[in-house]
Design a protein around this motif. Structure first.
Motif, PDB file in Angstrom:
ATOM      1  N   PRO A  43      66.458 103.217 -53.871  1.00 17.29           N
ATOM      2  CA  PRO A  43      65.435 103.600 -53.272  1.00 17.29           C
ATOM      3  C   PRO A  43      65.520 104.950 -52.702  1.00 17.29           C
ATOM      4  O   PRO A  43      66.528 105.284 -52.282  1.00 17.29           O
ATOM      5  N   GLU A 105      52.756 102.359 -54.932  1.00 15.24           N
ATOM      6  CA  GLU A 105      54.186 101.841 -54.469  1.00 15.24           C
ATOM      7  C   GLU A 105      54.612 102.545 -53.296  1.00 15.24           C
ATOM      8  O   GLU A 105      55.567 103.415 -53.300  1.00 15.24           O
ATOM      9  N   GLU A 108      59.390 101.874 -50.980  1.00 15.42           N
ATOM     10  CA  GLU A 108      60.530 101.202 -52.083  1.00 15.42           C
ATOM     11  C   GLU A 108      61.468 100.471 -51.230  1.00 15.42           C
ATOM     12  O   GLU A 108      61.906  99.522 -52.299  1.00 15.42           O
ATOM     13  N   THR A 143      57.359  95.348 -52.864  1.00 12.42           N
ATOM     14  CA  THR A 143      58.276  96.338 -52.673  1.00 12.42           C
ATOM     15  C   THR A 143      59.303  96.199 -53.638  1.00 12.42           C
ATOM     16  O   THR A 143      59.794  94.917 -53.555  1.00 12.42           O
ATOM     17  N   CYS A 394      61.684 107.216 -59.169  1.00 12.15           N
ATOM     18  CA  CYS A 394      61.038 107.337 -58.144  1.00 12.15           C
ATOM     19  C   CYS A 394      59.586 107.768 -58.500  1.00 12.15           C
ATOM     20  O   CYS A 394      58.884 107.737 -57.459  1.00 12.15           O
TER      21      CYS A 394
END
Length: 430
Positions: A43, A105, A108, A143, A394
């Motif tokens: 993340p 999102e 993360e 998440t 990402c």
């Protein structure tokens, strides 16, 4: 063609075999201690939320608040780019991707905090909060990674930390099992024995519930000077990782506890202070090749208040995130929803700026040569592939932007990057 000259050697086969026998244990130890890249997504940040403020819509609420901050203080790409000094060619695509991320999102990695952000509460209250956290995590947080930070294993709060861990994990098992992407954070580690004790706790829980050995891992917060330099003058971080017996997933730098321990005045406690750079450099070297990730800390200068103060906070946060990325710290802490726009802006600009040169160099390497100006070695090819995969992970890059020009599909790209595939243990399977 002329006759090739006979090759004459001195060492017998027996000599090679003796050397092999001599180094065999070393080979095994190196393979165990340095397994390489874990092959999973890291993340880009961790969001800490006090346990009493955590709810089933926390991640979504953070995204909504982050979008509201953009709407109020930088309503379009030009305004946002001007605040952060983004090149005009990048501002539009970065802004669009940031808004999409915040809507889809926004978080993360979510950490439910039972330590500094929660404080000392009556046992019945913390028990109830830990049980509630387990129910909400079992139901899903939206998440990729979620977990808790317990109190540390120092004597004053040890029993409370262990109990919270127990209540939380037991609640997860009762609700259906330990989910993939679960993370447990152990703060204020100051001695390898504390990491070893965490291993014993994990082992006991696994045995009690019939879980596979090694199913549970944990991350260590580097917040004390003793975690970096021991009383014998030796660097301590690597000893913490070794004491974790393969269960340590990451090392997180704690900006404010560590800075205060070093005597840094409150006004100068920041991730870019020299004491922070030293600690993180030691962490980085200790973690290299072990499969343990490194995360930077946070800034407590929040982008809140009048527009001018928000913009100042954004510029500071953006610059700190960019600085961390350039130093290969690919993760950090975010303390407020309004920091999410600049987290993703810095991350996305970093990868999009590097996209063209990286795919060109990797395509030339895959074709068997250099690009005319740079002749890359396998180690650099791994770094190029890893860079591109992080960008895809990402949302900074689309897979086709990488696979089409390089001629490498995601599997081939992962092989070049040294990502051996997800480890079966659940804490590395996301």
């Amino acid at each position: 063609m002329g006759t090739q000259p006979e090759v004459v050697t001195t060492f017998s086969r027996a000599v090679s075999e003796r050397i092999g026998a001599l180094l065999g244990p070393v080979d095994a130890a190196l393979a165990r201690r340095y397994p390489g890249e874990p092959g999973t997504r890291q993340p880009v940040h961790t969001v800490y939320v006090p346990a009493d403020a955590f709810g089933d819509g926390t991640a979504r609420a953070w995204g909504e608040q982050a979008l509201a901050a953009l709407d109020e203080h930088a309503a379009d790409a030009a305004a946002f780019g001007a605040v952060l000094g983004l090149p005009e060619r990048l501002a539009g695509e970065v802004y669009a991707r940031v808004r999409a991320k915040l809507g889809g999102e926004p978080v993360e990695d979510l950490r439910i905090d039972f330590e500094d952000g929660y404080g000392v509460r009556p046992d019945t209250e913390e028990d109830a909060a830990a049980a509630r956290a387990a129910r909400l995590v079992a139901a899903g947080t939206g998440t990729p990674y979620t977990g808790i930070r317990i109190k540390c294993l120092e004597a004053a709060v040890r029993e409370r930390g262990i109990r919270t861990l127990d209540v939380f994990l037991t609640g997860l098992v009762a609700a259906g099992g330990v989910p993939d992407g679960l993370v447990v954070t152990l703060p204020k580690v100051s001695h390898p024995a504390q990491a070893a004790a965490m291993v014993r706790l994990m082992e006991e829980f696994e045995k009690a519930h019939g879980l596979p050995g090694g199913r549970l891992g944990f991350e260590i917060q580097i917040e004390t000077t003793q975690a970096v330099l021991g009383p014998d003058g030796r660097a301590t971080v690597a000893r913490l990782v070794e004491a974790g017996e393969g269960r340590v997933t990451s090392l997180h730098y704690g900006t404010f506890d560590y800075s205060a321990a070093c005597g840094v005045a409150a006004a100068h406690q920041s991730p870019d202070h020299p004491v922070a750079d030293h600690a993180k450099a030691v962490m980085q070297v200790a973690a290299a090749g072990t499969g343990v990730r490194v995360s930077d800390g946070s800034t407590n200068v929040l982008p809140v208040g009048p527009r001018e103060r928000v913009h100042e906070g954004w510029r500071l946060h953006h610059a700190l995130v960019r600085r961390s990325l350039e130093r290969a710290y690919y993760q950090g802490w975010d303390m407020h929803p309004a920091q999410l726009p600049t987290r993703y802006a810095a991350v996305y600009a970093f990868y999009r700026e590097g996209l063209g040169p990286a795919v060109a160099r990797l395509a030339a390497y895959a074709a068997g040569g250099g690009d005319g100006a740079v002749l890359d070695e396998p180690a650099t090819a791994r770094a190029l592939a890893g860079f591109l995969l992080r960008g895809i992970d990402c949302g900074a890059l689309d897979a086709a932007e990488v696979t089409d020009p390089t001629g490498l599909d995601l599997s081939a790209l992962s092989n070049v990057a040294g990502r051996s595939g997800a480890v079966e243990n659940g804490w590395r399977s996301s």
